[in-house]
Design a protein around this motif. Structure first.
Motif, PDB file in Angstrom:
ATOM      1  N   ASP A   1       0.711  -1.145  -0.426  1.00  0.00           N
ATOM      2  CA  ASP A   1       0.252  -0.041   0.101  1.00  0.00           C
ATOM      3  C   ASP A   1       0.312   1.431   0.090  1.00  0.00           C
TER       4      ASP A   1
ATOM      5  N   THR B   1       1.697   3.618  -3.408  1.00  0.00           N
ATOM      6  CA  THR B   1       1.098   4.886  -3.213  1.00  0.00           C
ATOM      7  C   THR B   1       2.373   6.202  -3.501  1.00  0.00           C
TER       8      THR B   1
ATOM      9  N   MET C   1      -4.109   3.051  -5.598  1.00  0.00           N
ATOM     10  CA  MET C   1      -3.201   4.008  -4.888  1.00  0.00           C
ATOM     11  C   MET C   1      -2.651   4.420  -5.989  1.00  0.00           C
TER      12      MET C   1
ATOM     13  N   TYR D   1      -9.499   3.568  -5.013  1.00  0.00           N
ATOM     14  CA  TYR D   1      -9.547   5.354  -4.950  1.00  0.00           C
ATOM     15  C   TYR D   1     -10.544   5.828  -5.559  1.00  0.00           C
TER      16      TYR D   1
END
Length: 509
Positions: free
Chosen positions: A77, A81, A252, A473
């Protein structure tokens, strides 16, 4: 209160006093005009432009959100990102910066709403009103997330009442932002970016030592299924790895799209003294963001190893965002000098928070005083009255943010991600079309702004909870929908007036 805590507190107080004093002194020398208050008189150098943009971008999630995410579920994650943000930073400087600087000067625009409005030759400030309202809607919770980070910091360090710490943080930020304007904010962001960098370097080295060395950190991470995998994520509750599919990776990485629509970052491009210096700014910013986020991810991995070694407690939920605080507390137990160093590291968290909150307050202030009061409602203000309203707006927005930050269990990363998506999906497509697409028109931009803002809420609260392929997202689908809305509506409505097209051709020469 222990000797170590006193040393930490004294260091942090000294830092806060330095911030206030420096900001006020810069403000006293700044140009007393709207352009001076909001853009520093367009006289910012390449180093300040680069580091101010990155410091205002890398809010408390750099030192709290990203390490906490890596601590909780491993590298996937946090790393995807970070990769998206790194690409977004580079492309924003490469594609948007120079064009926006040149175009905004020719249009005499000092805010993002005024730039978009003037780009399309608005006679009635509808786009300006929508843009300013979007800024106010999404910046207030963004500022609140920063104040919440400050509250968590002082509460976990000294046991202070959470809300008292939030109020103190707000007062410090208001003091130099309202007095110094953009010049103070940009200069302080440069200083704070240096402090953030030092904090990251010290804490990662100390953490590795406490975990028993680099090999011990990696060996521990390997015992956690999926912790070091880019294609899996670690589930703390079950102790098992979970798949991390392509759709989630794209979701992400979509964080990078947000850069094209961040008002507090875009104004840095408008404020640089020479558009040709943006190439140097791009190199500095891209290098710093890659290194700083890589270290932030690694701190989460190191923190988990230190917890496993019994040096700091195991953290759960939103408490994982305090991993740097826990490591700093551990450092402070080694004597007075280490305690002072720990205070500097914790000041780095304050720096990360304040460097974003001050820029957001300034952008929100400009949206209200410059765009809504003067342009939308047509209130004629003297230069002195304009400055007074701008400063009062900073205070009012900060007060509202204090109330929104009242929940000590709020998750900084989640709040930031929602506000980031809001700006990216509304302003991102609008800015790219305004700078690159000659045929885009007022109607299309208005549709894009509205669709982008609405889709953020619709996807976040109605569609994403369905789960499955919809659990992505919200920035990605909202950005796509806003772009489609701009293209479709622009093509179905009349082309822009000749004056608008001529201005676009002139700036593109």
């Amino acid at each position: 209160m222990t000797t170590e805590q006193i040393c930490i507190m004294a260091t942090i107080i000294a830092y806060l006093c330095f911030v206030i004093f420096t900001g006020v002194m810069i403000g006293r020398r700044s140009k007393k005009s709207a352009e001076g208050f909001y853009l520093g008189g367009r006289g910012i150098g390449p180093l300040v432009t680069a580091m101010s943009a990155e410091a205002s971008d890398m809010s408390s999630y750099l030192l709290m959100g990203i390490p906490g995410l890596a601590y909780l579920s491993g590298v996937a994650d946090a790393s995807w990102t970070a990769i998206g943000l790194a690409f977004g930073t580079y492309l924003n400087f490469l594609l948007v910066a120079k064009r926006l600087r040149r175009y905004s000067v020719r249009l005499d625009a000092i805010t993002i709403p005024s730039f978009i409005s003037k780009r399309y030759g608005e006679k009635k400030p509808v786009i300006m009103c929508i843009s300013a309202l979007v800024i106010l809607i999404f910046f207030v919770p963004y500022v609140a997330s920063g104040l919440a980070a400050i509250g968590k910091l002082f509460n976990s360090l000294f046991g202070w009442d959470y809300m008292v710490a939030v109020v103190i943080g707000a007062i410090v930020i208001i003091s130099y932002t309202s007095v110094g304007g953009f010049s103070a904010v940009a200069t302080m962001d440069l200083i704070q970016s240096i402090i953030m960098t030092i904090a990251l370097c010290i804490i990662v080295i100390f953490g590795v030592v406490q975990a028993g060395g680099f090999d011990a950190v990696i060996d521990h991470a390997k015992t956690l299924p999926g912790f070091l995998s880019f294609g899996q994520t670690y589930n703390e509750a079950t102790g098992q790895a979970e798949p991390y599919g392509l759709l989630r990776i794209v979701s992400m990485m979509a964080w990078g799209l947000g850069y094209f629509g961040m008002p507090h970052i875009l104004v840095r491009f408008m404020a640089i003294r020479d558009e040709n210096e943006l190439k140097l700014s791009r190199r500095i910013a891209s290098t710093w963001v890659v290194i700083s986020m890589a270290v932030a991810v690694f701190i989460g991995i190191v923190g988990h190893a230190v917890s496993s070694a019994g040096r700091i407690p195991f953290l759960e939920g939103s408490a994982t965002e305090t991993v740097i605080v826990q490591l700093s507390n551990l450092l402070s137990k080694y004597g007075i000098f280490p305690a002072v160093v720990a205070g500097c590291i914790l000041a780095g968290i304050l720096a990360a928070t304040m460097s974003t909150a001050d820029s957001q307050l300034l952008a929100a202030s400009s949206a209200f005083s410059e765009n809504i009061v003067q342009n939308v409602f047509g209130v004629k203000l003297t230069n002195k009255q304009n400055m007074l309203i701008a400063r009062l707006t900073v205070v009012v927005i900060a007060v509202i943010a204090i109330f929104l930050a009242a929940d000590p269990d709020s998750n900084v990363f989640k709040i930031v991600s929602f506000a980031w998506a809001g700006f990216g999906a509304t302003f991102g497509p609008a800015m790219l079309c305004a700078l690159f697409w000659r045929r885009s028109n007022r109607q299309g931009i208005m549709a894009g702004l509205v669709v982008g803002a609405v889709m953020i809420f619709v996807w976040k609260f109605l569609i994403a909870p369905i789960g499955g392929i919809f659990n992505i997202y919200e920035l990605l689908p909202a950005f796509i929908c806003a772009t489609i809305a701009i293209v479709v509506v622009s093509l179905l409505t009349p082309a822009p007036e000749k004056a608008v097209l001529d201005a676009f051709d002139d700036y593109n020469q």
